[in-house]
Design a protein around this motif. Structure first.
Motif, mmCIF file in Angstrom:
data_model
loop_
_atom_site.group_PDB
_atom_site.id
_atom_site.type_symbol
_atom_site.label_atom_id
_atom_site.label_comp_id
_atom_site.label_asym_id
_atom_site.label_seq_id
_atom_site.Cartn_x
_atom_site.Cartn_y
_atom_site.Cartn_z
ATOM 1 N N ILE A 148 4.638 9.705 -15.528
ATOM 2 C CA ILE A 148 4.031 10.258 -14.313
ATOM 3 C C ILE A 148 4.658 9.561 -13.117
ATOM 4 N N GLU A 149 5.115 10.345 -12.161
ATOM 5 C CA GLU A 149 5.611 9.809 -10.898
ATOM 6 C C GLU A 149 4.935 10.600 -9.787
ATOM 7 N N GLN A 150 4.256 9.889 -8.899
ATOM 8 C CA GLN A 150 3.554 10.545 -7.797
ATOM 9 C C GLN A 150 4.000 9.949 -6.478
ATOM 10 N N PRO A 151 4.667 10.727 -5.646
ATOM 11 C CA PRO A 151 4.997 10.228 -4.304
ATOM 12 C C PRO A 151 3.711 10.007 -3.510
ATOM 13 N N VAL A 152 3.693 8.951 -2.724
ATOM 14 C CA VAL A 152 2.546 8.662 -1.866
ATOM 15 C C VAL A 152 3.059 8.251 -0.503
ATOM 16 N N GLU A 153 2.240 8.471 0.506
ATOM 17 C CA GLU A 153 2.570 7.988 1.842
ATOM 18 C C GLU A 153 1.874 6.651 2.016
ATOM 19 N N ALA A 154 2.656 5.626 2.248
ATOM 20 C CA ALA A 154 2.110 4.296 2.483
ATOM 21 C C ALA A 154 2.200 4.002 3.967
ATOM 22 N N ARG A 155 1.207 3.354 4.483
ATOM 23 C CA ARG A 155 1.244 2.929 5.884
ATOM 24 C C ARG A 155 1.374 1.424 5.901
ATOM 25 N N LEU A 156 2.478 0.951 6.446
ATOM 26 C CA LEU A 156 2.751 -0.474 6.517
ATOM 27 C C LEU A 156 1.948 -1.079 7.655
ATOM 28 N N ILE A 157 1.145 -2.082 7.339
ATOM 29 C CA ILE A 157 0.322 -2.747 8.331
ATOM 30 C C ILE A 157 1.135 -3.905 8.907
ATOM 31 N N SER A 158 1.247 -3.944 10.226
ATOM 32 C CA SER A 158 2.017 -4.999 10.876
ATOM 33 C C SER A 158 1.386 -5.320 12.218
ATOM 34 N N ALA A 190 2.606 -4.559 15.002
ATOM 35 C CA ALA A 190 2.878 -3.471 15.937
ATOM 36 C C ALA A 190 1.610 -2.635 16.125
ATOM 37 N N PRO A 191 1.463 -1.996 17.275
ATOM 38 C CA PRO A 191 0.244 -1.239 17.534
ATOM 39 C C PRO A 191 0.029 -0.046 16.606
ATOM 40 N N ARG A 192 1.092 0.544 16.077
ATOM 41 C CA ARG A 192 0.957 1.697 15.178
ATOM 42 C C ARG A 192 1.396 1.316 13.774
ATOM 43 N N MET A 193 0.727 1.917 12.802
ATOM 44 C CA MET A 193 1.123 1.692 11.424
ATOM 45 C C MET A 193 2.334 2.558 11.115
ATOM 46 N N ARG A 194 3.361 1.949 10.552
ATOM 47 C CA ARG A 194 4.578 2.667 10.196
ATOM 48 C C ARG A 194 4.398 3.353 8.844
ATOM 49 N N VAL A 241 1.431 -5.558 3.503
ATOM 50 C CA VAL A 241 0.154 -4.875 3.324
ATOM 51 C C VAL A 241 0.383 -3.397 3.613
ATOM 52 N N VAL A 242 -0.036 -2.552 2.675
ATOM 53 C CA VAL A 242 0.098 -1.113 2.864
ATOM 54 C C VAL A 242 -1.236 -0.430 2.569
ATOM 55 N N HIS A 243 -1.448 0.688 3.221
ATOM 56 C CA HIS A 243 -2.618 1.532 2.971
ATOM 57 C C HIS A 243 -2.147 2.815 2.314
ATOM 58 N N LEU A 244 -2.895 3.268 1.308
ATOM 59 C CA LEU A 244 -2.657 4.551 0.650
ATOM 60 C C LEU A 244 -3.910 5.392 0.793
ATOM 61 N N HIS A 245 -3.773 6.699 0.738
ATOM 62 C CA HIS A 245 -4.935 7.569 0.684
ATOM 63 C C HIS A 245 -5.621 7.331 -0.660
ATOM 64 N N ALA A 246 -6.892 7.004 -0.625
ATOM 65 C CA ALA A 246 -7.635 6.740 -1.860
ATOM 66 C C ALA A 246 -7.615 7.954 -2.786
ATOM 67 N N GLY A 247 -7.631 9.155 -2.220
ATOM 68 C CA GLY A 247 -7.572 10.371 -3.039
ATOM 69 C C GLY A 247 -6.286 10.460 -3.839
ATOM 70 N N ASP A 248 -5.158 10.035 -3.243
ATOM 71 C CA ASP A 248 -3.883 10.026 -3.970
ATOM 72 C C ASP A 248 -3.937 9.047 -5.137
ATOM 73 N N VAL A 249 -4.539 7.898 -4.898
ATOM 74 C CA VAL A 249 -4.653 6.892 -5.957
ATOM 75 C C VAL A 249 -5.543 7.419 -7.079
ATOM 76 N N ARG A 250 -6.649 8.034 -6.738
ATOM 77 C CA ARG A 250 -7.544 8.601 -7.763
ATOM 78 C C ARG A 250 -6.844 9.676 -8.582
ATOM 79 N N ARG A 251 -6.115 10.570 -7.922
ATOM 80 C CA ARG A 251 -5.390 11.628 -8.646
ATOM 81 C C ARG A 251 -4.357 11.027 -9.599
ATOM 82 N N PHE A 252 -3.658 10.012 -9.132
ATOM 83 C CA PHE A 252 -2.677 9.335 -9.977
ATOM 84 C C PHE A 252 -3.363 8.719 -11.198
ATOM 85 N N LEU A 253 -4.463 8.005 -10.969
ATOM 86 C CA LEU A 253 -5.167 7.362 -12.085
ATOM 87 C C LEU A 253 -5.747 8.397 -13.048
ATOM 88 N N ASP A 254 -6.232 9.514 -12.522
ATOM 89 C CA ASP A 254 -6.729 10.585 -13.394
ATOM 90 C C ASP A 254 -5.607 11.106 -14.285
#
Length: 138
Positions: free
Chosen positions: A5-15, A17-21, A96-109
């Protein structure tokens, strides 16, 4: 036959900087290594300019959806209702990165469909693994 299983996810890099990359990443699961998940960041998303892959327990990722988990190089915890925060600790620093929890749940399912939680030990081929170790020892 082994399905990976390979699932692309959008990660937001916490830094600082004022905006998350936003950076691309992918979660991977291979039933031949049933206890582990892999998170890969492509070269363009890393400071070193090389692909980086972190390997950690599937159980850690699942537990981190509901509470803070991990004491080593990888730590996972909920961040609000919709995100999951992953911390990666290395000698060079911490990411530190943030992922959509729904993406993580779908991957784990999806991983649970291939190898149900608690049944991972049935996927391990000790004879193959021992033969591989012995071959590498020669």
């Amino acid at each position: 036959m082994s399905t990976v299983i390979e699932q692309p996810v959008e990660a937001r890099l916490i830094s600082a900087a004022p905006r998350m990359r936003r950076i691309p990443a992918a979660l991977h699961y291979d039933p031949r290594d049933p206890f582990a998940v892999h998170m890969t960041f492509p070269a363009q998303a890393t400071l070193e300019g090389v692909e980086v892959c972190w390997t950690f327990a599937r159980e850690l990722l699942a537990a981190g959806l509901v509470g803070a988990e991990g004491h080593g190089d990888v730590r996972v915890r909920p961040y609000g209702f919709e995100r999951t925060e992953l911390e990666f600790h290395a000698p060079e620093g911490t990411a530190v990165v943030h992922l959509h929890a729904g993406d993580v749940r779908r991957f784990l399912d999806a991983t649970g469909t291939l190898v149900p939680v608690g049944r991972e030990h049935l996927m391990i081929d000790l004879d193959r693994d021992l033969a591989e170790l012995m071959r590498d020892a020669c």
